[in-house]
Design an enzyme around this catalytic site. Sequence first.
Site, mmCIF file in Angstrom:
data_model
loop_
_atom_site.group_PDB
_atom_site.id
_atom_site.type_symbol
_atom_site.label_atom_id
_atom_site.label_comp_id
_atom_site.label_asym_id
_atom_site.label_seq_id
_atom_site.Cartn_x
_atom_site.Cartn_y
_atom_site.Cartn_z
ATOM 1 N N GLU A 225 -15.400 1.841 19.985
ATOM 2 C CA GLU A 225 -15.314 1.384 18.593
ATOM 3 C C GLU A 225 -15.930 0.000 18.542
ATOM 4 O O GLU A 225 -15.469 -0.895 19.240
ATOM 5 C CB GLU A 225 -13.855 1.257 18.144
ATOM 6 C CG GLU A 225 -13.045 2.491 18.345
ATOM 7 C CD GLU A 225 -11.601 2.352 17.850
ATOM 8 O OE1 GLU A 225 -11.332 2.797 16.728
ATOM 9 O OE2 GLU A 225 -10.755 1.818 18.587
ATOM 10 N N GLU A 377 -0.234 -0.398 12.647
ATOM 11 C CA GLU A 377 0.067 0.872 13.314
ATOM 12 C C GLU A 377 0.222 0.647 14.815
ATOM 13 O O GLU A 377 -0.661 0.075 15.445
ATOM 14 C CB GLU A 377 -1.085 1.853 13.071
ATOM 15 C CG GLU A 377 -0.867 3.153 13.819
ATOM 16 C CD GLU A 377 -2.110 4.034 13.899
ATOM 17 O OE1 GLU A 377 -2.866 4.107 12.919
ATOM 18 O OE2 GLU A 377 -2.313 4.630 14.963
ATOM 19 N N SER A 380 0.877 6.898 16.755
ATOM 20 C CA SER A 380 0.579 8.076 15.938
ATOM 21 C C SER A 380 1.104 9.297 16.658
ATOM 22 O O SER A 380 0.961 9.394 17.873
ATOM 23 C CB SER A 380 -0.932 8.260 15.777
ATOM 24 O OG SER A 380 -1.424 7.459 14.756
ATOM 25 N N ARG A 428 -0.580 -3.225 21.797
ATOM 26 C CA ARG A 428 -0.131 -3.538 20.429
ATOM 27 C C ARG A 428 1.375 -3.701 20.350
ATOM 28 O O ARG A 428 1.871 -4.534 19.590
ATOM 29 C CB ARG A 428 -0.564 -2.433 19.457
ATOM 30 C CG ARG A 428 -1.982 -2.606 19.030
ATOM 31 C CD ARG A 428 -2.236 -1.890 17.723
ATOM 32 N NE ARG A 428 -3.657 -1.609 17.622
ATOM 33 C CZ ARG A 428 -4.186 -0.760 16.774
ATOM 34 N NH1 ARG A 428 -3.414 -0.088 15.939
ATOM 35 N NH2 ARG A 428 -5.480 -0.582 16.735
HETATM 36 P P1 ATP Z 1 -6.234 2.403 14.236
HETATM 37 O O1 ATP Z 1 -6.139 3.168 12.961
HETATM 38 O O2 ATP Z 1 -5.395 1.184 14.255
HETATM 39 O O3 ATP Z 1 -7.646 2.168 14.680
HETATM 40 P P2 ATP Z 1 -5.976 4.938 15.545
HETATM 41 O O4 ATP Z 1 -5.252 5.717 14.513
HETATM 42 O O5 ATP Z 1 -7.435 5.101 15.692
HETATM 43 O O6 ATP Z 1 -5.630 3.359 15.366
HETATM 44 P P3 ATP Z 1 -4.701 6.518 17.563
HETATM 45 O O7 ATP Z 1 -5.803 7.422 17.938
HETATM 46 O O8 ATP Z 1 -3.654 7.021 16.662
HETATM 47 O O9 ATP Z 1 -5.316 5.166 16.971
HETATM 48 O O10 ATP Z 1 -4.099 5.910 18.922
HETATM 49 C C1 ATP Z 1 -2.705 5.777 19.191
HETATM 50 C C2 ATP Z 1 -2.303 4.318 19.327
HETATM 51 O O11 ATP Z 1 -3.126 3.636 20.262
HETATM 52 C C3 ATP Z 1 -2.452 3.494 18.066
HETATM 53 O O12 ATP Z 1 -1.335 3.664 17.229
HETATM 54 C C4 ATP Z 1 -2.541 2.093 18.609
HETATM 55 O O13 ATP Z 1 -1.276 1.578 18.962
HETATM 56 C C5 ATP Z 1 -3.320 2.288 19.874
HETATM 57 N N1 ATP Z 1 -4.759 2.041 19.666
HETATM 58 C C6 ATP Z 1 -5.658 2.856 19.097
HETATM 59 N N2 ATP Z 1 -6.901 2.353 19.116
HETATM 60 C C7 ATP Z 1 -6.788 1.161 19.742
HETATM 61 C C8 ATP Z 1 -7.725 0.154 20.095
HETATM 62 N N3 ATP Z 1 -9.026 0.297 19.842
HETATM 63 N N4 ATP Z 1 -7.272 -0.958 20.736
HETATM 64 C C9 ATP Z 1 -5.958 -1.099 21.038
HETATM 65 N N5 ATP Z 1 -5.026 -0.177 20.728
HETATM 66 C C10 ATP Z 1 -5.422 0.948 20.084
HETATM 67 MG MG MG Z 2 -3.457 6.606 14.643
#
Ligand code: ATP
Ligand code: MG
Length: 454
Positions: A225, A377, A380, A428
């Site tokens: 990302e 967040e 999930s 986080r």
């Molecule tokens: P966001 O919407 O904040 O980008 P996401 O919905 O893409 O998160 P998920 O795929 O649901 O993320 O990942 C599960 C968890 O992993 C998230 O709730 C968050 O705590 C953590 N997480 C996700 N992406 C990242 C990232 N790029 N850096 C740090 N922590 C992350």
């Molecule tokens: Mg998520």
Amino acid sequence: MVSTSMPQSILISRTLIKDLSDHLDQEVFLQGWVQDIRNLSKIKFVLIRDRTGDMQTLALAKETEADSFAAINTLTPESVVEIIGMVKKNKESRWGIEVLIKNLKVISSAATPLPVDNSEKGLTHIDKRIDHRFLDTRNLKHQAIFKVRSKIVKLLTLFFDANGFTNIHTPKLTKIGVESGAELFQVNYFGKPMYLAQSPQVYKQMFVSGGFERVYEFGPIFRAEKSHTTRHLTEFTGVDFEMGFISDYTEVMDFIERMFINLLEKLPQEAGEELKLLGVNTLSLLPQKIPRITLSEAKKLLLSKGKTYAPDEDLDAEGEKLLGEIVKEKYGSEFVFLTLFPWKVKPFYQMKGDDAVNKKLAVGVTKSFDLLFNGVEICSGSQREHRYEIWRAQAKEKSLNPDTMKEYGEILQYGAPPHGGAGFGLDRITQKLLGLENVREAVLLPRDPERMTP
Ligand code: ATP
Ligand code: MG
């Protein structure tokens, strides 16, 4: 009595700084780093630090060995020293005690000037601190963040273990990706493409179906990302779990709620000193019950703050932040579960909420939830679709070809229990629990689009 011609540690064992007050008027042997030096002509102060704290030591022309007294003149901050000295009461010292140096030996001299300011003021910018992270973590307040993080891992591990979960380790080099393909890092694997795992999703489902029923993993997660936020990294530590034989997605939320209450309750016993140093009281965050609101209810609440969303839209970062404020005001909680996200914004493998069995749920949503902590967040989760034919149909509905995901499909073809799970970011959780501005503060060596070293 100690002879200084012998290696000191052989004769007298090390006392840690936190235990010094148990040795009043006794001779002790200290090892640590020099935090600060104050050189006056007849008295010299050396502030020394080990992993357990810091302490004032002092050398006096009359009482300290001449070589040691002279060595302090050229002593540099962050050098490693060994001290033999007497623990004395001193009302004026911040600790109520101090150590009168008899002998001081420089074990490893630190170069000057230091690239980071490790004093209590600590004015160095986070980027520079991370460039020299091993120096930065000598600052006990910064070190405390990682000690708390370590205890979070311990407490979560104990909780999973006590609830019948098996700790698994799944490959991070993989061919299977089920989240958005755009976020994959490609690796050249002997001339063939492979990807760094962006989630252990398929594997954790695999081993629920593999008879373990309940599995969890702490592991690296890679996401390509290109975001420059205070909460996104390209590599982070995921806490993932999956549980079989659930009756509903709400069972997964119940489990997470108990897990968080347990964590907040026990953390002060595990890391009391560190939390004090960081000025955090986790008990004040403790919810009795975490409020649960559907995404569509949340959107209605956000209208009052002038935020509007399309029916199938997810909240943006600003919406999450505002919702955090509304929930705190309305329910007095720092946490909130958002539930029932639109099918359009969620992955194909989540169970839909509007099938024949679940008429009570709104149409067009999945049995999913996010956990927000102070408007961000942190987790999930969802119930997964375990019925193979429906799973195939849902893949097709999202324009995916289930035949290209044979290993995934197979998990569901030979007896898969109803199951669900969730994924957290450990970074986080630590960030939000400690009220840190930036997720990078909670990661020893962060990776983001700009940072590839150290
Ligand atoms: P966001 O919407 O904040 O980008 P996401 O919905 O893409 O998160 P998920 O795929 O649901 O993320 O990942 C599960 C968890 O992993 C998230 O709730 C968050 O705590 C953590 N997480 C996700 N992406 C990242 C990232 N790029 N850096 C740090 N922590 C992350
Ligand atoms: Mg998520």
